[in-house]
Design a protein around this motif. Structure first.
Motif, mmCIF file in Angstrom:
data_model
loop_
_atom_site.group_PDB
_atom_site.id
_atom_site.type_symbol
_atom_site.label_atom_id
_atom_site.label_comp_id
_atom_site.label_asym_id
_atom_site.label_seq_id
_atom_site.Cartn_x
_atom_site.Cartn_y
_atom_site.Cartn_z
ATOM 1 N N TYR A 21 7.033 22.502 56.946
ATOM 2 C CA TYR A 21 5.588 22.727 56.953
ATOM 3 C C TYR A 21 5.355 24.220 56.802
ATOM 4 C CZ TYR A 21 5.276 18.056 58.882
ATOM 5 O OH TYR A 21 5.381 16.711 59.063
ATOM 6 N N ASN A 22 4.248 24.570 56.138
ATOM 7 C CA ASN A 22 3.962 25.999 56.073
ATOM 8 C C ASN A 22 3.551 26.467 57.465
ATOM 9 O OD1 ASN A 22 1.257 25.231 56.363
ATOM 10 N ND2 ASN A 22 0.835 25.391 54.190
ATOM 11 N N ALA A 44 -3.434 28.884 68.631
ATOM 12 C CA ALA A 44 -2.635 29.333 69.769
ATOM 13 C C ALA A 44 -1.812 28.206 70.380
ATOM 14 C CB ALA A 44 -3.531 29.967 70.823
ATOM 15 N N ASP A 45 -2.285 26.959 70.261
ATOM 16 C CA ASP A 45 -1.575 25.842 70.889
ATOM 17 C C ASP A 45 -1.081 24.790 69.896
ATOM 18 O OD1 ASP A 45 -4.162 25.058 70.338
ATOM 19 O OD2 ASP A 45 -4.545 24.177 72.290
ATOM 20 N N GLY A 46 -0.962 25.146 68.611
ATOM 21 C CA GLY A 46 -0.424 24.194 67.653
ATOM 22 C C GLY A 46 -0.764 24.532 66.213
ATOM 23 N N LEU A 47 -0.416 23.600 65.328
ATOM 24 C CA LEU A 47 -0.623 23.752 63.893
ATOM 25 C C LEU A 47 -1.475 22.594 63.400
ATOM 26 C CD1 LEU A 47 0.447 25.696 61.626
ATOM 27 C CD2 LEU A 47 2.142 23.942 61.145
ATOM 28 N N HIS A 76 -3.643 16.594 60.232
ATOM 29 C CA HIS A 76 -2.496 16.265 61.087
ATOM 30 C C HIS A 76 -2.368 17.383 62.112
ATOM 31 C CE1 HIS A 76 1.209 14.333 62.287
ATOM 32 N NE2 HIS A 76 1.806 15.513 62.257
ATOM 33 N N TRP A 77 -2.459 17.044 63.400
ATOM 34 C CA TRP A 77 -2.388 17.999 64.498
ATOM 35 C C TRP A 77 -0.993 17.957 65.099
ATOM 36 C CZ3 TRP A 77 -3.554 22.227 66.597
ATOM 37 C CH2 TRP A 77 -3.458 22.465 67.965
ATOM 38 N N MET A 78 -0.317 19.120 65.131
ATOM 39 C CA MET A 78 1.019 19.243 65.705
ATOM 40 C C MET A 78 0.952 20.254 66.852
ATOM 41 S SD MET A 78 3.163 19.295 62.143
ATOM 42 C CE MET A 78 1.941 20.274 61.288
ATOM 43 N N PRO A 79 0.700 19.777 68.078
ATOM 44 C CA PRO A 79 0.591 20.709 69.200
ATOM 45 C C PRO A 79 1.954 21.291 69.575
ATOM 46 C CG PRO A 79 0.494 18.461 70.004
ATOM 47 C CD PRO A 79 0.528 18.384 68.497
ATOM 48 N N THR A 80 1.944 22.478 70.198
ATOM 49 C CA THR A 80 3.201 23.066 70.650
ATOM 50 C C THR A 80 3.798 22.230 71.772
ATOM 51 O OG1 THR A 80 1.937 24.542 72.071
ATOM 52 C CG2 THR A 80 2.666 25.429 69.970
ATOM 53 N N ARG A 81 2.943 21.571 72.541
ATOM 54 C CA ARG A 81 3.388 20.633 73.578
ATOM 55 C C ARG A 81 2.592 19.353 73.408
ATOM 56 N NH1 ARG A 81 3.032 25.360 77.345
ATOM 57 N NH2 ARG A 81 5.181 26.017 77.582
ATOM 58 N N VAL A 107 -12.113 21.246 66.730
ATOM 59 C CA VAL A 107 -12.196 21.550 65.309
ATOM 60 C C VAL A 107 -13.399 20.791 64.762
ATOM 61 C CG1 VAL A 107 -10.559 19.698 64.700
ATOM 62 C CG2 VAL A 107 -11.004 21.534 63.086
ATOM 63 N N THR A 108 -14.215 21.468 63.954
ATOM 64 C CA THR A 108 -15.396 20.856 63.351
ATOM 65 C C THR A 108 -15.335 21.039 61.846
ATOM 66 O OG1 THR A 108 -16.690 21.385 65.322
ATOM 67 C CG2 THR A 108 -17.924 20.819 63.348
ATOM 68 N N PHE A 109 -15.490 19.952 61.120
ATOM 69 C CA PHE A 109 -15.508 19.948 59.657
ATOM 70 C C PHE A 109 -16.915 20.366 59.230
ATOM 71 C CE2 PHE A 109 -15.274 16.756 55.854
ATOM 72 C CZ PHE A 109 -15.059 17.781 54.959
ATOM 73 N N THR A 110 -17.040 21.538 58.569
ATOM 74 C CA THR A 110 -18.357 22.086 58.259
ATOM 75 C C THR A 110 -18.739 22.087 56.783
ATOM 76 O OG1 THR A 110 -17.479 24.338 58.118
ATOM 77 C CG2 THR A 110 -18.296 23.595 60.282
ATOM 78 N N HIS A 111 -17.744 22.037 55.869
ATOM 79 C CA HIS A 111 -18.078 22.134 54.444
ATOM 80 C C HIS A 111 -16.901 21.652 53.601
ATOM 81 C CE1 HIS A 111 -19.972 23.707 50.816
ATOM 82 N NE2 HIS A 111 -18.823 24.280 50.505
ATOM 83 N N LEU A 112 -17.216 21.040 52.448
ATOM 84 C CA LEU A 112 -16.194 20.678 51.464
ATOM 85 C C LEU A 112 -16.661 21.191 50.112
ATOM 86 C CD1 LEU A 112 -13.497 19.239 50.922
ATOM 87 C CD2 LEU A 112 -14.810 17.182 50.421
ATOM 88 N N ALA A 113 -15.888 22.099 49.522
ATOM 89 C CA ALA A 113 -16.260 22.722 48.246
ATOM 90 C C ALA A 113 -16.070 21.751 47.087
ATOM 91 C CB ALA A 113 -15.413 23.973 48.027
ATOM 92 N N ARG A 114 -16.691 22.082 45.966
ATOM 93 C CA ARG A 114 -16.531 21.363 44.707
ATOM 94 C C ARG A 114 -16.240 22.372 43.617
ATOM 95 N NH1 ARG A 114 -21.305 16.863 44.566
ATOM 96 N NH2 ARG A 114 -20.596 15.797 46.404
ATOM 97 N N PRO A 115 -15.452 22.106 42.623
ATOM 98 C CA PRO A 115 -14.697 20.883 42.411
ATOM 99 C C PRO A 115 -13.377 20.861 43.179
ATOM 100 C CG PRO A 115 -14.368 22.313 40.528
ATOM 101 C CD PRO A 115 -15.326 23.013 41.465
ATOM 102 N N GLN A 116 -12.907 22.040 43.676
ATOM 103 C CA GLN A 116 -11.679 22.047 44.461
ATOM 104 C C GLN A 116 -11.992 21.473 45.842
ATOM 105 O OE1 GLN A 116 -13.355 24.864 43.860
ATOM 106 N NE2 GLN A 116 -12.337 25.929 42.211
ATOM 107 N N PRO A 117 -11.057 20.732 46.428
ATOM 108 C CA PRO A 117 -11.305 20.115 47.744
ATOM 109 C C PRO A 117 -11.029 21.059 48.913
ATOM 110 C CG PRO A 117 -9.192 19.395 46.912
ATOM 111 C CD PRO A 117 -9.791 20.276 45.847
#
Length: 129
Positions: A21-22, A44-47, A76-81, A107-117
């Motif tokens: 994963y990056n 601070a507590d995950g990826l 996909h949420w990957m917490p440190t613990r 985490v709040t989803f606030t915007h989705l650009a067009r045409p790139q996602p």
């Protein structure tokens, strides 16, 4: 092919294998990050990894619609613990949740650009533990 190019290509290949994963864009609490599918936000507590857009029924630009529609992204949420988990967030909060709790953050989803996602996500400390 010059040796330096071969060395760089091999280094990139082996480096990609070592990290499945990056590492993610570092995101401070109270800020918004814009990610493309496959990119991650390092908290601070995950990826938090932006996997894909699973649905986009939004009204096309310059078209008048009865309903604005919705866009749904998969994260996909990957917490440190703790245990990793998948999340689905909606752009239209009337169609489904636009916010999710991640351990000590939201985490709040606030915007989705067009045409790139490219998705914009707001990261905040949770007010309740």
């Amino acid at each position: 092919m010059p040796r330096i190019v071969v060395a760089l290509l091999l280094g990139s290949l082996f480096g990609a294998c070592a990290y499945p994963y990056n590492v993610g864009v570092k995101v401070a609490d109270g800020s918004t990050v814009a990610l493309m599918p496959g990119q991650s936000a390092s908290l601070a507590d995950g990826l938090l990894r932006y996997v894909r857009v699973s649905n986009d029924s939004r009204c096309k630009p310059d078209v008048q619609c009865v309903w604005a529609g919705d866009a749904v992204i998969e994260l996909h949420w990957m917490p440190t613990r703790g245990t990793a988990r998948n999340l689905s967030l909606h752009l239209n909060s009337q169609a489904g949740p636009s916010t999710a709790k991640l351990e000590t953050r939201t985490v709040t989803f606030t915007h989705l650009a067009r045409p790139q996602p490219q998705a914009s996500l707001r990261i905040d400390l949770s007010s309740t533990p």
